[in-house]
Design an enzyme around this catalytic site. Structure first.
Site, PDB file in Angstrom:
ATOM      1  N   GLY A 113       0.614  -1.239  -0.044  1.00 20.48           N
ATOM      2  CA  GLY A 113       0.106   0.134   0.092  1.00 20.48           C
ATOM      3  C   GLY A 113       0.796   1.296  -0.098  1.00 20.48           C
ATOM      4  O   GLY A 113       2.095   1.401  -0.441  1.00 20.48           O
ATOM      5  N   VAL A 114       0.208   1.986   0.805  1.00 17.71           N
ATOM      6  CA  VAL A 114       0.924   3.544   0.765  1.00 17.71           C
ATOM      7  C   VAL A 114       2.502   3.501   1.216  1.00 17.71           C
ATOM      8  O   VAL A 114       3.470   4.030   1.090  1.00 17.71           O
ATOM      9  CB  VAL A 114       0.212   4.585   1.413  1.00 17.71           C
ATOM     10  CG1 VAL A 114      -0.179   4.435   2.917  1.00 17.71           C
ATOM     11  CG2 VAL A 114       0.629   6.053   1.190  1.00 17.71           C
ATOM     12  N   ASP A 115       2.486   2.403   2.304  1.00 17.21           N
ATOM     13  CA  ASP A 115       3.841   2.261   3.025  1.00 17.21           C
ATOM     14  C   ASP A 115       5.008   1.900   2.108  1.00 17.21           C
ATOM     15  O   ASP A 115       5.985   2.402   2.036  1.00 17.21           O
ATOM     16  CB  ASP A 115       3.671   1.034   4.181  1.00 17.21           C
ATOM     17  CG  ASP A 115       4.713   0.879   5.152  1.00 17.21           C
ATOM     18  OD1 ASP A 115       5.802   1.876   5.055  1.00 17.21           O
ATOM     19  OD2 ASP A 115       4.757  -0.053   5.998  1.00 17.21           O
ATOM     20  N   SER A 136      -5.331   3.368   7.549  1.00 20.74           N
ATOM     21  CA  SER A 136      -6.145   2.181   8.234  1.00 20.74           C
ATOM     22  C   SER A 136      -7.441   1.887   7.106  1.00 20.74           C
ATOM     23  O   SER A 136      -8.074   0.788   7.258  1.00 20.74           O
ATOM     24  CB  SER A 136      -6.878   2.273   9.584  1.00 20.74           C
ATOM     25  OG  SER A 136      -5.814   2.252  10.390  1.00 20.74           O
ATOM     26  N   GLY A 195      -7.031   0.952   3.791  1.00 23.49           N
ATOM     27  CA  GLY A 195      -6.867  -0.264   2.952  1.00 23.49           C
ATOM     28  C   GLY A 195      -6.727  -1.646   3.591  1.00 23.49           C
ATOM     29  O   GLY A 195      -7.619  -2.231   3.946  1.00 23.49           O
TER      30      GLY A 195
HETATM   31  N1  AR6 Z   1      -0.560   7.767  -1.890  1.00 27.68           N
HETATM   32  C1  AR6 Z   1      -1.759   8.007  -1.340  1.00 27.68           C
HETATM   33  N2  AR6 Z   1      -2.654   6.976  -0.846  1.00 27.68           N
HETATM   34  C2  AR6 Z   1      -2.187   5.721  -1.080  1.00 27.68           C
HETATM   35  C3  AR6 Z   1      -1.165   5.420  -1.954  1.00 27.68           C
HETATM   36  C4  AR6 Z   1      -0.459   6.190  -2.489  1.00 27.68           C
HETATM   37  N3  AR6 Z   1       0.783   6.374  -2.997  1.00 27.68           N
HETATM   38  N4  AR6 Z   1      -1.244   4.054  -1.856  1.00 27.68           N
HETATM   39  C5  AR6 Z   1      -2.252   3.517  -1.295  1.00 27.68           C
HETATM   40  N5  AR6 Z   1      -2.748   4.513  -0.802  1.00 27.68           N
HETATM   41  P1  AR6 Z   1      -2.906   0.994   3.127  1.00 27.68           P
HETATM   42  P2  AR6 Z   1      -3.688   0.751   6.197  1.00 27.68           P
HETATM   43  C6  AR6 Z   1      -4.190   4.578   0.104  1.00 27.68           C
HETATM   44  O1  AR6 Z   1      -3.370  -0.327   2.886  1.00 27.68           O
HETATM   45  O2  AR6 Z   1      -4.875   0.319   5.816  1.00 27.68           O
HETATM   46  C7  AR6 Z   1       0.843  -1.655   4.749  1.00 27.68           C
HETATM   47  O3  AR6 Z   1       1.138  -3.065   4.039  1.00 27.68           O
HETATM   48  C8  AR6 Z   1      -5.171   3.295  -0.034  1.00 27.68           C
HETATM   49  O4  AR6 Z   1      -5.764   3.380  -1.178  1.00 27.68           O
HETATM   50  O5  AR6 Z   1      -1.650   1.512   2.530  1.00 27.68           O
HETATM   51  O6  AR6 Z   1      -3.393   1.834   7.080  1.00 27.68           O
HETATM   52  C9  AR6 Z   1       1.828  -1.251   5.955  1.00 27.68           C
HETATM   53  O7  AR6 Z   1       2.877  -1.916   6.209  1.00 27.68           O
HETATM   54  C10 AR6 Z   1      -5.877   3.547   1.025  1.00 27.68           C
HETATM   55  O8  AR6 Z   1      -6.922   4.406   1.004  1.00 27.68           O
HETATM   56  O9  AR6 Z   1      -2.949   1.276   4.649  1.00 27.68           O
HETATM   57  C11 AR6 Z   1       0.512  -1.836   7.240  1.00 27.68           C
HETATM   58  O10 AR6 Z   1       1.062  -3.217   7.558  1.00 27.68           O
HETATM   59  C12 AR6 Z   1      -4.907   4.222   2.055  1.00 27.68           C
HETATM   60  O11 AR6 Z   1      -3.588   4.507   1.556  1.00 27.68           O
HETATM   61  C13 AR6 Z   1      -0.410  -1.909   6.462  1.00 27.68           C
HETATM   62  O12 AR6 Z   1      -0.615  -1.626   5.276  1.00 27.68           O
HETATM   63  C14 AR6 Z   1      -4.353   3.145   3.238  1.00 27.68           C
HETATM   64  O13 AR6 Z   1      -4.160   1.964   2.747  1.00 27.68           O
HETATM   65  C15 AR6 Z   1      -1.455  -0.463   7.079  1.00 27.68           C
HETATM   66  O14 AR6 Z   1      -2.744  -0.776   6.236  1.00 27.68           O
END
Ligand code: AR6
Length: 186
Positions: A45-47, A130, A132
């Site tokens: 994801g964003v991480d 949170s 995603g």
């Molecule tokens: N820019 C902005 N938003 C984004 C991007 C980007 N480049 N990529 C994804 N998003 P998530 P969580 C959005 O899953 O639910 C990781 O593996 C995405 O569409 O990234 O907090 C970490 O290591 C969604 O709306 O984060 C943790 O283990 C939002 O970012 C876990 O995922 C959050 O999605 C955290 O899960």
């Protein structure tokens, strides 16, 4: 004589909050916020996107931090990112809503902004923490994000701009609607 500090009007606060659709790794702000895991050692994801864009020195810096509990936040440099800093916060995994998920999510926003303020940063971009992999319901998460940020800005005038960066159409629409609701209510 001590002057009372002028309190910001709801209009002043809402003017500091912007919703955009885009990629957080491209944002030219003082700090972007990462939705990390407790290990702070990267993920999807964003991480994953932030670690790819920042380069390997970000992972080296994160290793020194010794992890981060849910709801807390830690800070590193941004390395190859346009943003100078990355604030890493750990959102709650949604487990049905009776495990303090809402309070923990609110703490992510508050603690991230406190850290930004302590480092004299003025502009901060947030992803939808949170919503995603961690499956927090989008509308509830959006309401918590905006309420917490607007409350923080009311009492912490040093933060000048908060950008909510929505990756997908669904979250963009939800953020725009929630911002409009807050505007009407204030
Ligand atoms: N820019 C902005 N938003 C984004 C991007 C980007 N480049 N990529 C994804 N998003 P998530 P969580 C959005 O899953 O639910 C990781 O593996 C995405 O569409 O990234 O907090 C970490 O290591 C969604 O709306 O984060 C943790 O283990 C939002 O970012 C876990 O995922 C959050 O999605 C955290 O899960």
């Amino acid at each position: 004589m001590i002057q009372p500090s002028p309190s910001a009007s709801p209009y002043d606060i809402l003017r500091k909050m912007t919703v955009i659709r885009g990629d957080i790794t491209r944002q030219r702000v003082d700090a972007i916020v990462n939705a990390a895991s407790t290990s702070l050692l990267g993920g999807g994801g964003v991480d994953g996107a932030i670690h790819r864009a920042a380069g390997t020195r970000l992972l080296e810096a994160c290793r020194q931090l010794g992890g981060c509990p849910t709801g807390e936040a830690k800070i590193t440099l941004g390395y190859k990112l346009p943003a100078s800093w990355v604030i890493h916060t750990v959102g709650p995994i949604w487990r049905g809503g009776d495990q303090q998920e809402e309070q923990l999510l609110a703490r992510c926003y508050r603690n991230s902004l406190l850290l930004a303020e302590q480092h004299h940063l003025r502009s901060v971009a947030f992803p939808a923490i949170s919503t995603g992999v961690y499956e927090f319901p989008l509308e509830r998460a959006t309401h918590i994000a905006m309420t917490e940020v607007s409350q923080f800005l009311t009492s912490h005038p040093a933060i000048e701009q908060v950008v909510f960066v929505c990756f997908g159409e669904e979250s963009y629409r939800c953020y725009i609607e929630t911002l409009a609701e807050i505007q009407i209510a204030s």
